[in-house]
Design a protein around this motif. Structure first.
Motif, PDB file in Angstrom:
ATOM      1  N   GLY A  16       0.790  -1.208   0.000  1.00  0.00           N
ATOM      2  CA  GLY A  16       0.000   0.000   0.000  1.00  0.00           C
ATOM      3  C   GLY A  16       0.830   1.270   0.000  1.00  0.00           C
ATOM      4  N   LEU A  17       2.116   1.175  -0.365  1.00  0.00           N
ATOM      5  CA  LEU A  17       2.957   2.362  -0.391  1.00  0.00           C
ATOM      6  C   LEU A  17       2.681   3.179  -1.650  1.00  0.00           C
ATOM      7  CD1 LEU A  17       6.390   0.897   0.717  1.00  0.00           C
ATOM      8  CD2 LEU A  17       4.865   2.289   2.072  1.00  0.00           C
ATOM      9  N   ARG A  18       2.700   4.480  -1.510  1.00  0.00           N
ATOM     10  CA  ARG A  18       2.579   5.340  -2.682  1.00  0.00           C
ATOM     11  C   ARG A  18       3.852   5.214  -3.502  1.00  0.00           C
ATOM     12  NH1 ARG A  18       1.523   8.384   1.598  1.00  0.00           N
ATOM     13  NH2 ARG A  18       3.373   9.696   1.290  1.00  0.00           N
ATOM     14  N   PRO A  19       3.787   5.399  -4.837  1.00  0.00           N
ATOM     15  CA  PRO A  19       4.985   5.246  -5.673  1.00  0.00           C
ATOM     16  C   PRO A  19       6.156   6.097  -5.190  1.00  0.00           C
ATOM     17  CG  PRO A  19       3.027   5.390  -7.045  1.00  0.00           C
ATOM     18  CD  PRO A  19       2.582   5.643  -5.635  1.00  0.00           C
ATOM     19  N   GLU A  20       5.865   7.317  -4.700  1.00  0.00           N
ATOM     20  CA  GLU A  20       6.966   8.166  -4.254  1.00  0.00           C
ATOM     21  C   GLU A  20       7.613   7.653  -2.975  1.00  0.00           C
ATOM     22  OE1 GLU A  20       3.067  10.361  -3.138  1.00  0.00           O
ATOM     23  OE2 GLU A  20       3.851   9.079  -4.733  1.00  0.00           O
ATOM     24  N   ASP A  21       6.956   6.720  -2.287  1.00  0.00           N
ATOM     25  CA  ASP A  21       7.534   6.143  -1.083  1.00  0.00           C
ATOM     26  C   ASP A  21       8.469   4.985  -1.389  1.00  0.00           C
ATOM     27  OD1 ASP A  21       6.358   7.781   0.823  1.00  0.00           O
ATOM     28  OD2 ASP A  21       4.499   6.632   0.813  1.00  0.00           O
ATOM     29  N   SER A  41       2.967  -0.101  12.759  1.00  0.00           N
ATOM     30  CA  SER A  41       3.706   1.117  12.418  1.00  0.00           C
ATOM     31  C   SER A  41       4.574   1.573  13.581  1.00  0.00           C
ATOM     32  CB  SER A  41       2.728   2.232  12.029  1.00  0.00           C
ATOM     33  OG  SER A  41       1.835   2.504  13.099  1.00  0.00           O
ATOM     34  N   VAL A  42       4.727   0.684  14.580  1.00  0.00           N
ATOM     35  CA  VAL A  42       5.472   1.018  15.790  1.00  0.00           C
ATOM     36  C   VAL A  42       6.692   0.102  15.896  1.00  0.00           C
ATOM     37  CG1 VAL A  42       5.378   1.146  18.311  1.00  0.00           C
ATOM     38  CG2 VAL A  42       3.376   1.770  16.962  1.00  0.00           C
ATOM     39  N   LEU A  43       7.810   0.673  16.303  1.00  0.00           N
ATOM     40  CA  LEU A  43       9.016  -0.114  16.521  1.00  0.00           C
ATOM     41  C   LEU A  43       8.890  -0.841  17.848  1.00  0.00           C
ATOM     42  CD1 LEU A  43      11.813  -0.713  15.298  1.00  0.00           C
ATOM     43  CD2 LEU A  43      12.721   1.143  16.700  1.00  0.00           C
ATOM     44  N   ASN A  44       8.854  -2.184  17.791  1.00  0.00           N
ATOM     45  CA  ASN A  44       8.629  -3.003  18.978  1.00  0.00           C
ATOM     46  C   ASN A  44       9.940  -3.618  19.442  1.00  0.00           C
ATOM     47  OD1 ASN A  44       7.808  -4.806  20.943  1.00  0.00           O
ATOM     48  ND2 ASN A  44       6.008  -5.505  19.804  1.00  0.00           N
ATOM     49  N   ALA A  45      10.340  -3.264  20.664  1.00  0.00           N
ATOM     50  CA  ALA A  45      11.605  -3.787  21.199  1.00  0.00           C
ATOM     51  C   ALA A  45      11.591  -5.300  21.318  1.00  0.00           C
ATOM     52  CB  ALA A  45      11.888  -3.157  22.562  1.00  0.00           C
ATOM     53  N   HIS A  46      10.411  -5.912  21.466  1.00  0.00           N
ATOM     54  CA  HIS A  46      10.311  -7.371  21.598  1.00  0.00           C
ATOM     55  C   HIS A  46      10.674  -8.083  20.294  1.00  0.00           C
ATOM     56  CE1 HIS A  46       8.683  -7.113  25.619  1.00  0.00           C
ATOM     57  NE2 HIS A  46       7.754  -6.262  25.206  1.00  0.00           N
ATOM     58  N   ASP A  47      10.655  -7.350  19.176  1.00  0.00           N
ATOM     59  CA  ASP A  47      11.010  -7.959  17.894  1.00  0.00           C
ATOM     60  C   ASP A  47      12.516  -8.003  17.677  1.00  0.00           C
ATOM     61  OD1 ASP A  47       8.355  -8.318  17.280  1.00  0.00           O
ATOM     62  OD2 ASP A  47       8.168  -6.411  16.208  1.00  0.00           O
ATOM     63  N   MET A  48      13.262  -7.323  18.540  1.00  0.00           N
ATOM     64  CA  MET A  48      14.707  -7.263  18.359  1.00  0.00           C
ATOM     65  C   MET A  48      15.374  -8.315  19.249  1.00  0.00           C
ATOM     66  SD  MET A  48      15.767  -3.309  17.675  1.00  0.00           S
ATOM     67  CE  MET A  48      14.657  -2.427  18.758  1.00  0.00           C
ATOM     68  N   PHE A  49      15.652  -9.454  18.654  1.00  0.00           N
ATOM     69  CA  PHE A  49      16.309 -10.547  19.368  1.00  0.00           C
ATOM     70  C   PHE A  49      17.206 -11.287  18.392  1.00  0.00           C
ATOM     71  CE2 PHE A  49      12.244 -11.984  17.729  1.00  0.00           C
ATOM     72  CZ  PHE A  49      12.567 -13.162  17.075  1.00  0.00           C
ATOM     73  N   ILE A 331      14.266   2.262   6.299  1.00  0.00           N
ATOM     74  CA  ILE A 331      15.089   1.048   6.187  1.00  0.00           C
ATOM     75  C   ILE A 331      14.305  -0.020   5.439  1.00  0.00           C
ATOM     76  CG2 ILE A 331      16.218  -0.829   7.466  1.00  0.00           C
ATOM     77  CD1 ILE A 331      16.807   1.143   9.696  1.00  0.00           C
ATOM     78  N   ALA A 332      14.992  -0.728   4.564  1.00  0.00           N
ATOM     79  CA  ALA A 332      14.394  -1.876   3.864  1.00  0.00           C
ATOM     80  C   ALA A 332      15.453  -2.956   3.722  1.00  0.00           C
ATOM     81  CB  ALA A 332      13.866  -1.462   2.496  1.00  0.00           C
ATOM     82  N   ALA A 333      15.015  -4.197   3.633  1.00  0.00           N
ATOM     83  CA  ALA A 333      15.931  -5.326   3.452  1.00  0.00           C
ATOM     84  C   ALA A 333      15.624  -6.029   2.142  1.00  0.00           C
ATOM     85  CB  ALA A 333      15.808  -6.318   4.613  1.00  0.00           C
ATOM     86  N   VAL A 334      16.673  -6.370   1.415  1.00  0.00           N
ATOM     87  CA  VAL A 334      16.560  -7.103   0.154  1.00  0.00           C
ATOM     88  C   VAL A 334      17.404  -8.369   0.290  1.00  0.00           C
ATOM     89  CG1 VAL A 334      16.781  -6.987  -2.348  1.00  0.00           C
ATOM     90  CG2 VAL A 334      16.441  -4.882  -1.038  1.00  0.00           C
ATOM     91  N   SER A 343      14.610 -11.682  11.517  1.00  0.00           N
ATOM     92  CA  SER A 343      14.059 -10.529  12.217  1.00  0.00           C
ATOM     93  C   SER A 343      15.170  -9.510  12.499  1.00  0.00           C
ATOM     94  CB  SER A 343      13.412 -10.986  13.532  1.00  0.00           C
ATOM     95  OG  SER A 343      14.416 -11.496  14.397  1.00  0.00           O
ATOM     96  N   PRO A 344      14.787  -8.289  12.923  1.00  0.00           N
ATOM     97  CA  PRO A 344      13.428  -7.752  13.091  1.00  0.00           C
ATOM     98  C   PRO A 344      12.871  -7.251  11.760  1.00  0.00           C
ATOM     99  CG  PRO A 344      15.046  -6.146  13.817  1.00  0.00           C
ATOM    100  CD  PRO A 344      15.827  -7.371  13.444  1.00  0.00           C
ATOM    101  N   ILE A 345      11.553  -7.186  11.690  1.00  0.00           N
ATOM    102  CA  ILE A 345      10.878  -6.707  10.486  1.00  0.00           C
ATOM    103  C   ILE A 345      10.657  -5.202  10.610  1.00  0.00           C
ATOM    104  CG2 ILE A 345       8.876  -7.007   8.980  1.00  0.00           C
ATOM    105  CD1 ILE A 345      10.691  -9.463   9.259  1.00  0.00           C
ATOM    106  N   VAL A 346      10.849  -4.500   9.499  1.00  0.00           N
ATOM    107  CA  VAL A 346      10.680  -3.044   9.508  1.00  0.00           C
ATOM    108  C   VAL A 346       9.206  -2.697   9.678  1.00  0.00           C
ATOM    109  CG1 VAL A 346      11.056  -0.900   8.231  1.00  0.00           C
ATOM    110  CG2 VAL A 346      12.663  -2.812   7.972  1.00  0.00           C
ATOM    111  N   PRO A 347       8.881  -1.824  10.641  1.00  0.00           N
ATOM    112  CA  PRO A 347       7.485  -1.392  10.784  1.00  0.00           C
ATOM    113  C   PRO A 347       7.021  -0.593   9.547  1.00  0.00           C
ATOM    114  CG  PRO A 347       8.767  -0.841  12.743  1.00  0.00           C
ATOM    115  CD  PRO A 347       9.742  -1.259  11.683  1.00  0.00           C
ATOM    116  N   LYS A 348       5.774  -0.664   9.269  1.00  0.00           N
ATOM    117  CA  LYS A 348       5.204  -0.020   8.087  1.00  0.00           C
ATOM    118  C   LYS A 348       5.366   1.498   8.150  1.00  0.00           C
ATOM    119  CE  LYS A 348       1.022  -0.312   5.257  1.00  0.00           C
ATOM    120  NZ  LYS A 348      -0.333  -0.906   5.189  1.00  0.00           N
ATOM    121  N   HIS A 349       5.965   2.059   7.101  1.00  0.00           N
ATOM    122  CA  HIS A 349       6.136   3.517   6.968  1.00  0.00           C
ATOM    123  C   HIS A 349       6.994   4.116   8.075  1.00  0.00           C
ATOM    124  CE1 HIS A 349       2.108   3.927   4.533  1.00  0.00           C
ATOM    125  NE2 HIS A 349       2.997   3.129   3.969  1.00  0.00           N
TER     126      HIS A 349
END
Length: 418
Positions: A16-21, A41-49, A331-334, A343-349
């Motif tokens: 659902g990202l706009r093309p300019e994003d 859309s929130v950075l969750n510290a529990h995801d960082m392990f 940030i994005a991962a390829v 993990s961790p997964i980047v939060p949306k936007h």
């Protein structure tokens, strides 16, 4: 060669990202994928392990060593036979798709959880507890008798439910140096240090030559300052000449790879960041970057087109985009197809700010990405063998060497009678 355009269907369009994003593009028909963002859309510290596999856990160096561990008071101490709890070491053969040797260790005295067992194969380490209820009658009696040799048939009978397709049990006779070698082997089979290239990319640059040839003095002063602040967040600027710590692939005796780099220690592991614009020789820039499993792309505006850098080693790009007009980052991962999710997964936007949260996110992402890449079963580009192939070959080589050194009279693949 693959072509890219902003009109191409990007995997990120599904989020659902706009093309300019969009700031990362991959060839939709290629072998690279952009990681999905999380729904949050929130950075969750529990995801960082740190993602641990069985192979990342120290078993022999912890559960088979006496308490207190002599290395706690003297880190340079090399374990000797008297430092270990009473246990049996043995070789066996496993009938499986992988086949080959098994190198096992089993404690002679039980904990409340049972008898500690560690099996090392060409594919992985497997550890478990063997409870007394699983050892019945004669088997339990022989386990408790310190002076009796546990015959292969008794051992297999005692833990048949745990040891699949094991045969040809042969015990390593008392050899004072063998336990110390097994402790060293456990260290050798684990990743002890990490190195990650940091590549600076400008808006409009679409070739490897362009991004690898960037020079600091060509950057606008404000953008160079932000890039340097990013580097300072990741670690300490250290002089390379005479550096005695972990050096990655960098030259510490001359200036062929520059005069300085970025270094940190994270979770008891050294991490060297190989800053490409700081590397003096341009040929070395390509070599050092192409030899890293995970690469940071510092994208100063514009988009990154993956895979941009020819390499049979790079498995993951972590793209850090400096957003124009503000000190925030996306940030994005390829990853190459076949690299297990990490993990961790980047939060949306989500927009990151320089600081400890962003640093921890990136270090977790890079380290977990490298650990996962070692289980990728696909070769990259023209590579005939995958990182997983190399991992298996390394493990198999160590096991067969120990067998030839300490069981010279028996074949590593032929069962011996119990």
């Amino acid at each position: 060669s693959s072509s890219f355009s902003s009109s191409s269907v990007s995997p990120r369009a599904a989020f659902g990202l706009r093309p300019e994003d969009e700031f990362v593009f991959v060839d939709p028909d290629g072998d690279w994928v952009v990681e999905d963002e999380s729904e949050s859309s929130v950075l969750n510290a529990h995801d960082m392990f740190l993602m641990y596999r069985e192979n990342d856990i120290y078993v022999y160096n912890t559960d088979f060593v006496r308490d207190p561990d002599p290395r706690e008071s003297d880190p340079s101490h090399r374990l000797v036979e008297s430092d270990f709890l009473p246990h049996i070491n043995f070789f066996a053969d496993m009938s499986s798709e992988m086949g080959g040797l098994v190198l096992g260790s089993i404690r002679r005295t039980p904990d409340p959880s049972g008898y500690r067992v560690l099996l090392r194969t060409a594919e992985e380490d497997e550890s478990f507890w063997l409870t007394e209820s699983e050892l019945k009658g004669k088997a339990l009696k022989k386990f408790r008798n310190q002076n009796k040799l546990i015959r292969g048939s008794t051992f297999v009978e005692a833990c048949a439910k745990k040891l699949h397709n094991l045969s040809g049990f042969r015990r390593v006779k008392k050899q004072p140096d063998f336990p110390g070698k097994l402790a060293e082997l456990e260290h050798l089979l684990k990743i002890q240090a990490y190195k990650f290239a940091i590549v600076y990319a400008r808006e409009g640059q679409t070739t490897a030559d362009q991004i690898l040839d960037n020079e600091l003095h060509d950057m606008p002063p404000d953008r160079a300052e932000l890039f340097n602040r990013f580097l300072s967040m990741m670690g300490e600027r250290i002089p390379l000449n005479g550096w005695t710590g972990y050096r990655g692939d960098l030259d510490v005796n001359g200036d062929t790879t520059g005069t300085h780099s970025i270094y940190t220690e994270w979770k008891d592991r050294p991490v060297m960041f190989q800053v490409v614009p700081w590397i003096t020789e341009h040929a070395s820039r390509r070599t050092k970057t192409g030899n890293d499993i995970c690469v940071i792309i510092y994208q100063d505006g514009g988009s990154f087109y993956a895979p941009l850098i020819p390499s049979t080693v790079i498995h993951n790009y972590v793209v850090v985009k400096a957003l124009p007009g503000k000190e925030r980052f996306r940030i994005a991962a390829v990853s190459h197809v076949g690299v297990p999710d990490f993990s961790p997964i980047v939060p949306k936007h989500y927009e990151f700010e320089l600081g400890s949260s962003m640093r921890e996110f990136l270090l977790h992402k890079l380290v977990n990405g490298e650990r996962s890449a070692h289980f990728c079963k696909m070769g990259i580009g023209s590579a005939r063998f995958s990182l997983n192939d190399h991992r298996l070959a390394t493990r198999k080589g160590h096991l067969e060497y120990l067998h030839s050194e300490h069981m010279p009279s028996s074949s590593p693949l032929q069962p011996t009678s119990s």
